[in-house]
Design an enzyme around this catalytic site. Sequence first.
Site, PDB file in Angstrom:
ATOM      1  N   HIS A   1     -27.164 -56.490 -43.083  1.00  0.00           N
ATOM      2  CA  HIS A   1     -27.923 -55.237 -43.041  1.00  0.00           C
ATOM      3  C   HIS A   1     -29.423 -55.457 -43.283  1.00  0.00           C
ATOM      4  O   HIS A   1     -30.222 -54.525 -43.100  1.00  0.00           O
ATOM      5  CB  HIS A   1     -27.364 -54.271 -44.091  1.00  0.00           C
ATOM      6  CG  HIS A   1     -27.614 -52.825 -43.769  1.00  0.00           C
ATOM      7  ND1 HIS A   1     -28.201 -52.398 -42.592  1.00  0.00           N
ATOM      8  CD2 HIS A   1     -27.357 -51.691 -44.480  1.00  0.00           C
ATOM      9  CE1 HIS A   1     -28.288 -51.094 -42.595  1.00  0.00           C
ATOM     10  NE2 HIS A   1     -27.789 -50.627 -43.733  1.00  0.00           N
TER      11      HIS A   1
ATOM     12  N   THR B   1     -14.242 -64.108 -33.786  1.00  0.00           N
ATOM     13  CA  THR B   1     -13.028 -64.625 -34.423  1.00  0.00           C
ATOM     14  C   THR B   1     -11.862 -63.705 -34.091  1.00  0.00           C
ATOM     15  O   THR B   1     -12.032 -62.483 -34.020  1.00  0.00           O
ATOM     16  CB  THR B   1     -13.202 -64.754 -35.953  1.00  0.00           C
ATOM     17  OG1 THR B   1     -12.017 -65.317 -36.521  1.00  0.00           O
ATOM     18  CG2 THR B   1     -13.478 -63.412 -36.604  1.00  0.00           C
TER      19      THR B   1
END
Length: 407
Positions: free
Chosen positions: A366, A314
């Site tokens: 994560h 993006t």
Amino acid sequence: MIIQIKVPSPGESITEVEVSTWLVKNGDYVHKGQTIAEIDSDKATLEISSEENGIITFMVEKGERVLVGDVLCIIESSIKDDTKTDHVQEKKDHVEKIYPTNKNIKIPSPASKKILKEKNIFIESVQGTGKHGRITKKDCIVHLEKNEKSIVSNRRPITTMYNRSKTKTPLSSLRRKLSERLVYVKNQTASLTTFNEVDMLEIFMIRKKYKDIFKKKHGVNLGFMSFFTLSCVRALKLYPDVNAMISEKEKINFEYYDISIAISGPKGLMVPVIRNAEYLSFREIEQEIYKLSTRVHNGKISIDEMTGGTFTITNGGVFGSMLSTPIINPPQSAILGMHKIMERPVVVKGSIEIRPIMYLSLSYDHRIIDGKESVGFLVSVKESIENPIKFLMGGSEETLSKKLELY
């Protein structure tokens, strides 16, 4: 003969849509294959075409939410175009016989049913303005606002010199779906963001030297996105967990590279996919981005073109963003954020120079991507962008020209 035009299914698992636009007027003569309306689902916009020639009569209003399979409109195909004016009243009478209007019966739309139930509104108290007196979502909103004004009018008036008006606008299907996805990502992923900066000087020099030749030969601009797309493909090969996703109790690693590119359009942010980017050249990537961007801005992008990406890029820099923490595009596990290029003083081999610098960010899940992989991924992208001839173009001026397909 009466032809019913029903709401088609825009895709799997979608049961309700919104009539976003009528492209013809109620009572118009329409032709077979003519686009008559657009409907919005929570994923994309779908065009509706007439199945026959004839006079059209709307069964739902613009802004109403309807179920897949509901009758959107009807077409009186027995009336010819050249006799339209003489037969409009005859057509209306004919339609009324088949679909009689009983003003004593109030039929709520699917969306209005939900409001009536949630707000405990008696159906008899709402004035229906839809076809045949049908109660629409807008009717319910107007009813609630009238009651609210009535309560406010009984209070002591407050005199003020400021304009304190407000406007209420229903969220579109796409915006509601986007909201759901953003909340899902926040609640369901262990999202972290790491940052780095990249010197864009080498990219600037290549574009300055070859952009005119590239545009003349290929018909598209040599932009930044092809460099970043190929840099990300290289980094994903080095750090495969960034090109993975979680499915229940399993991790799925993809051995192909479908890169989603975030593009802002009139209906909001769309994320079409460049498939198998690892096999594409600079020219092919720029042409694919141009094609997808045009379809987004024209409102023609399809669900299939936005499905199946494995990693997203993006670029908030086009709007002036200097730094951001982009939100992961589920079910993917990472997203690269590009930002505005600014001239900054940097130390190069012991000397201070002014260089075009861009901050990069990588938001990642994560749960499957460790800090080592995320930092290494960004360092790899930085490495490719700061030395594109070596890492993306074969290592020499001659191979650079071949990579750009200039000769």
